[in-house]
Design a protein around this motif. Sequence first.
Motif, mmCIF file in Angstrom:
data_model
loop_
_atom_site.group_PDB
_atom_site.id
_atom_site.type_symbol
_atom_site.label_atom_id
_atom_site.label_comp_id
_atom_site.label_asym_id
_atom_site.label_seq_id
_atom_site.Cartn_x
_atom_site.Cartn_y
_atom_site.Cartn_z
ATOM 1 N N ARG A 249 6.131 5.481 0.733
ATOM 2 C CA ARG A 249 7.005 5.114 -0.387
ATOM 3 C C ARG A 249 7.134 3.611 -0.546
ATOM 4 O O ARG A 249 7.155 3.092 -1.662
ATOM 5 C CB ARG A 249 8.383 5.745 -0.217
ATOM 6 N N TRP B 198 4.107 2.400 -2.227
ATOM 7 C CA TRP B 198 4.099 2.868 -3.616
ATOM 8 C C TRP B 198 5.053 2.043 -4.472
ATOM 9 O O TRP B 198 4.706 1.637 -5.585
ATOM 10 C CB TRP B 198 4.485 4.344 -3.657
ATOM 11 N N LEU B 199 6.246 1.769 -3.962
ATOM 12 C CA LEU B 199 7.204 0.950 -4.705
ATOM 13 C C LEU B 199 6.662 -0.454 -4.933
ATOM 14 O O LEU B 199 6.859 -1.053 -5.994
ATOM 15 C CB LEU B 199 8.532 0.873 -3.948
ATOM 16 N N ASP C 80 3.590 -1.284 -5.297
ATOM 17 C CA ASP C 80 2.585 -1.212 -6.362
ATOM 18 C C ASP C 80 3.217 -1.004 -7.727
ATOM 19 O O ASP C 80 2.677 -1.431 -8.746
ATOM 20 C CB ASP C 80 1.604 -0.069 -6.086
ATOM 21 N N GLN C 81 4.379 -0.311 -7.757
ATOM 22 C CA GLN C 81 5.038 -0.032 -9.031
ATOM 23 C C GLN C 81 5.803 -1.229 -9.570
ATOM 24 O O GLN C 81 6.033 -1.345 -10.767
ATOM 25 C CB GLN C 81 6.020 1.138 -8.875
#
Length: 240
Positions: free
Chosen positions: A157, A160-161, A163-164
């Motif tokens: 996570r 992922w965060l 990258d977001q």
Amino acid sequence: MLDQIRIVLVNTSHTGNMGSAARAMKTMGLTQLVLVDPQALPDDNAMALAAGASDVLANARIVSTLDEAIADCGLVIGTSARSRTLSWPMLDPREAGEKAVVEGVKHPVALVFGRERTGLTNDELQKCHYHVAIAANPEYSSLNLAMAVQTICYEVRMHWLQDQAPEVVSEADYPSADQLEGFYQHLEQTLLKTGFIADDHPGQVMSKLRRLFNRARPETVELNILRGILTSVQKPKPQD
């Protein structure tokens, strides 16, 4: 992209661990759970420990072999708590999370967890591209299954965060050194005119003011406001 990352539990013996693992997954945004040859099917105890993640558990795919669970995966990472006879490319949880996120854009990724007591067999580990080990306290490295799932899912996570998150571009416009020097000269002239600084004994006032404004680092607009204030001070007062 997180839907491309699946958690695979191999030959789990305690149904409660299935529920706790599902809860650990959902708190980190992962929902794809695969149970390989579980010793018992999810039951009420599993559902109770899943809490608000009962949907993850209810939608879990149950297969007979690890081969079935990972057949379509382009990346398989297996958890290993101990070194094996045959050395294998190793990752720490942070590296595993990053690799899962990077490759999850291109193909399904499996994060494989073994049996509660014995983990994954050597044959199962050899089906994995990488092994991941959690650097727990060597004097007490007893992580239960859900804790291990939570640790790896957290790292997934976090990457992922990252990258977001949109690239942060500063909108501040700072003055050049020349503009800042012009402000300091303006400030000194004004303070001399008002008598705050004695022309024959200026002391360290300007040095300390420079330090103050350098620390504050005013933006161009703010510097213009300050210079406007100085200009207003220098203007002769209208006669009554």
